[in-house]
Scaffold this motif. Structure first.
Motif, PDB file in Angstrom:
ATOM      1  N   PRO A  94      78.157  20.989 -42.726  1.00 28.35           N
ATOM      2  CA  PRO A  94      76.833  20.841 -43.349  1.00 28.35           C
ATOM      3  C   PRO A  94      75.784  20.252 -42.414  1.00 28.35           C
ATOM      4  O   PRO A  94      74.588  20.428 -42.640  1.00 28.35           O
ATOM      5  N   GLY A  95      76.196  19.562 -41.364  1.00 27.72           N
ATOM      6  CA  GLY A  95      75.237  18.913 -40.478  1.00 27.72           C
ATOM      7  C   GLY A  95      74.516  19.875 -39.547  1.00 27.72           C
ATOM      8  O   GLY A  95      74.993  20.977 -39.266  1.00 27.72           O
ATOM      9  N   ARG A  96      73.358  19.432 -39.056  1.00 28.82           N
ATOM     10  CA  ARG A  96      72.560  20.219 -38.104  1.00 28.82           C
ATOM     11  C   ARG A  96      72.267  19.385 -36.870  1.00 28.82           C
ATOM     12  O   ARG A  96      72.243  18.154 -36.927  1.00 28.82           O
ATOM     13  N   ASP A  97      72.009  20.059 -35.743  1.00 28.27           N
ATOM     14  CA  ASP A  97      71.619  19.299 -34.569  1.00 28.27           C
ATOM     15  C   ASP A  97      70.135  18.949 -34.660  1.00 28.27           C
ATOM     16  O   ASP A  97      69.471  19.255 -35.665  1.00 28.27           O
ATOM     17  N   LYS A  98      69.602  18.317 -33.634  1.00 29.11           N
ATOM     18  CA  LYS A  98      68.222  17.833 -33.689  1.00 29.11           C
ATOM     19  C   LYS A  98      67.191  18.961 -33.788  1.00 29.11           C
ATOM     20  O   LYS A  98      66.054  18.722 -34.181  1.00 29.11           O
ATOM     21  N   ASP A  99      67.602  20.174 -33.431  1.00 26.08           N
ATOM     22  CA  ASP A  99      66.705  21.327 -33.527  1.00 26.08           C
ATOM     23  C   ASP A  99      67.029  22.210 -34.723  1.00 26.08           C
ATOM     24  O   ASP A  99      66.542  23.338 -34.819  1.00 26.08           O
ATOM     25  N   GLY A 100      67.865  21.706 -35.625  1.00 25.63           N
ATOM     26  CA  GLY A 100      68.159  22.435 -36.855  1.00 25.63           C
ATOM     27  C   GLY A 100      69.227  23.497 -36.739  1.00 25.63           C
ATOM     28  O   GLY A 100      69.380  24.326 -37.640  1.00 25.63           O
ATOM     29  N   ARG A 101      69.982  23.492 -35.654  1.00 31.54           N
ATOM     30  CA  ARG A 101      71.020  24.506 -35.475  1.00 31.54           C
ATOM     31  C   ARG A 101      72.261  24.194 -36.311  1.00 31.54           C
ATOM     32  O   ARG A 101      72.638  23.044 -36.472  1.00 31.54           O
ATOM     33  N   GLU A 138      68.091  30.717 -34.588  1.00 26.52           N
ATOM     34  CA  GLU A 138      69.081  31.780 -34.483  1.00 26.52           C
ATOM     35  C   GLU A 138      70.381  31.380 -33.800  1.00 26.52           C
ATOM     36  O   GLU A 138      71.344  32.125 -33.805  1.00 26.52           O
ATOM     37  N   LYS A 139      70.434  30.213 -33.185  1.00 25.24           N
ATOM     38  CA  LYS A 139      71.637  29.800 -32.474  1.00 25.24           C
ATOM     39  C   LYS A 139      72.454  28.779 -33.276  1.00 25.24           C
ATOM     40  O   LYS A 139      71.945  28.169 -34.200  1.00 25.24           O
ATOM     41  N   TRP A 140      73.716  28.620 -32.857  1.00 26.39           N
ATOM     42  CA  TRP A 140      74.568  27.608 -33.455  1.00 26.39           C
ATOM     43  C   TRP A 140      75.324  26.869 -32.355  1.00 26.39           C
ATOM     44  O   TRP A 140      75.377  27.298 -31.202  1.00 26.39           O
ATOM     45  N   ASN A 141      75.908  25.737 -32.722  1.00 26.83           N
ATOM     46  CA  ASN A 141      76.791  24.985 -31.834  1.00 26.83           C
ATOM     47  C   ASN A 141      78.215  25.111 -32.345  1.00 26.83           C
ATOM     48  O   ASN A 141      78.448  25.300 -33.543  1.00 26.83           O
ATOM     49  N   ILE A 142      79.162  24.996 -31.429  1.00 24.75           N
ATOM     50  CA  ILE A 142      80.574  24.931 -31.793  1.00 24.75           C
ATOM     51  C   ILE A 142      81.114  23.589 -31.312  1.00 24.75           C
ATOM     52  O   ILE A 142      80.896  23.206 -30.153  1.00 24.75           O
ATOM     53  N   VAL A 143      81.784  22.871 -32.194  1.00 27.28           N
ATOM     54  CA  VAL A 143      82.426  21.608 -31.841  1.00 27.28           C
ATOM     55  C   VAL A 143      83.929  21.795 -32.009  1.00 27.28           C
ATOM     56  O   VAL A 143      84.407  22.045 -33.120  1.00 27.28           O
ATOM     57  N   HIS A 221      71.980  15.640 -28.473  1.00 24.82           N
ATOM     58  CA  HIS A 221      71.842  16.858 -29.279  1.00 24.82           C
ATOM     59  C   HIS A 221      71.831  16.600 -30.787  1.00 24.82           C
ATOM     60  O   HIS A 221      71.255  17.391 -31.539  1.00 24.82           O
ATOM     61  N   TYR A 222      72.457  15.516 -31.242  1.00 22.90           N
ATOM     62  CA  TYR A 222      72.616  15.258 -32.672  1.00 22.90           C
ATOM     63  C   TYR A 222      72.193  13.841 -33.048  1.00 22.90           C
ATOM     64  O   TYR A 222      72.345  12.912 -32.240  1.00 22.90           O
ATOM     65  N   GLU A 223      71.739  13.691 -34.293  1.00 24.38           N
ATOM     66  CA  GLU A 223      71.755  12.376 -34.924  1.00 24.38           C
ATOM     67  C   GLU A 223      73.194  12.203 -35.394  1.00 24.38           C
ATOM     68  O   GLU A 223      73.797  13.132 -35.953  1.00 24.38           O
ATOM     69  N   LEU A 224      73.785  11.061 -35.167  1.00 22.44           N
ATOM     70  CA  LEU A 224      75.217  10.909 -35.408  1.00 22.44           C
ATOM     71  C   LEU A 224      75.622  11.092 -36.864  1.00 22.44           C
ATOM     72  O   LEU A 224      76.764  11.452 -37.150  1.00 22.44           O
ATOM     73  N   ASP A 225      74.695  10.881 -37.796  1.00 11.48           N
ATOM     74  CA  ASP A 225      75.060  11.087 -39.203  1.00 11.48           C
ATOM     75  C   ASP A 225      75.177  12.569 -39.560  1.00 11.48           C
ATOM     76  O   ASP A 225      75.533  12.915 -40.685  1.00 11.48           O
ATOM     77  N   GLN A 226      74.899  13.447 -38.599  1.00 11.47           N
ATOM     78  CA  GLN A 226      75.034  14.885 -38.815  1.00 11.47           C
ATOM     79  C   GLN A 226      76.375  15.420 -38.314  1.00 11.47           C
ATOM     80  O   GLN A 226      76.657  16.611 -38.436  1.00 11.47           O
ATOM     81  N   LEU A 227      77.193  14.530 -37.752  1.00  8.41           N
ATOM     82  CA  LEU A 227      78.516  14.917 -37.261  1.00  8.41           C
ATOM     83  C   LEU A 227      79.582  14.018 -37.887  1.00  8.41           C
ATOM     84  O   LEU A 227      79.345  12.841 -38.138  1.00  8.41           O
TER      85      LEU A 227
END
Length: 272
Positions: A94-101, A138-143, A221-227
């Motif tokens: 559910p989380g997003r990075d700082k650019d909304g990805r 249009e992009k996503w991240n993979i963790v 890349h992230y606010e930590l509450d998004q991960l």
């Protein structure tokens, strides 16, 4: 005096987009995959704005999607998806990075099958979900969370996954964060790296070390509450398959008449 030939000016992006759309207009059309300006830009960027190469790539994707049945993947393959997704080995968080990805989480320790085709299908399903979660970005991240990592994914499956992602979801990956990758994986990574596009390799970020060091990398890349906490974030989110699949399970049940109708359209061959 010899006169050199002047080079013709390169067509602008708008012209390339128009030409690309026209070149694939007779290919199979997918209701879940719109060949719009954003789509064409991705394929053009993936092939350095070479129209011929971008056309071949997009044409191959459209044919692959038609053959693979991506538009009806939930309607036709939900039982396989449900089985593969039961443990949360891959899902869109559910989380997003700082650019909304959007973010795709992968955990090999939760691998629950040895089904090559099922694993590839499951990844396609998750990438289709990630596309829908992208919205304007249009992009996503993979963790990839390697905590509890036990064994390598078979090379055949790894190659199929990479091929699918690179060939049919170009310019979608922003960053791939590898959290606590062990030496066992690093050896496998050397084997698979020749099959990884050089541009993709530059997007790989290794996250390791103390909690402070990992947080420093992620905070770029992230606010930590998004991960999730498991990968160095601060979120208490825990994957729950029942909740995660609820909407698609309902869609699958609602589509039963469509599945029956599609089976009835297949000719029955009776042996003489």
């Amino acid at each position: 005096m010899a006169w050199g030939r002047s080079k013709a000016p390169k067509p602008d992006e708008a012209t390339l987009i128009s030409s690309l759309k026209d070149a694939v207009k007779d290919e199979p059309q997918d209701s879940s995959f719109v060949v719009d300006d954003a789509c064409c830009k991705r394929y053009l960027r993936a092939r350095n704005h070479d129209l011929t190469k971008a056309t071949n790539m997009l044409r191959a994707t459209l044919r692959w999607r038609a053959a693979y049945g991506t538009a009806n993947i939930v309607r036709d393959k939900f039982p396989i998806i449900e089985k593969e997704a039961a443990t949360g080995k891959t899902y869109v968080a559910p989380g997003r990075d700082k650019d909304g990805r959007a973010t795709i989480i992968m955990r090999s320790k939760h691998e629950n099958t040895n089904d090559h085709d099922g694993n590839v299908l499951h990844l396609v399903y998750q990438m289709e979900r990630a596309v829908k979660a992208c919205d304007a970005e249009e992009k996503w991240n993979i963790v990839i969370d390697f905590n509890g990592y036990a064994k390598n994914t078979p090379l055949k499956t790894s190659k199929a996954v990479l091929s699918t992602m690179q060939d049919h979801y170009p310019e979608r990956l922003n960053k791939a964060f590898l959290v606590d990758a062990p030496w066992l994986f690093l050896g496998a990574f050397k084997l698979i790296s020749p099959f990884i596009d050089p541009v993709t390799r530059k997007k790989i970020v290794f996250v390791k070390g103390s909690a402070e060091k990992r947080a420093a990398v992620l905070l770029e890349h992230y606010e930590l509450d998004q991960l999730e906490k498991a990968v160095g974030g601060a979120s208490d989110y825990v994957y729950d398959a029942e909740a995660y699949l609820a909407d698609d399970r309902a869609a699958y049940e609602a589509a039963k008449p469509e599945r029956v109708a599609s089976l009835e359209e297949v000719p029955v061959v009776v042996a003489a």
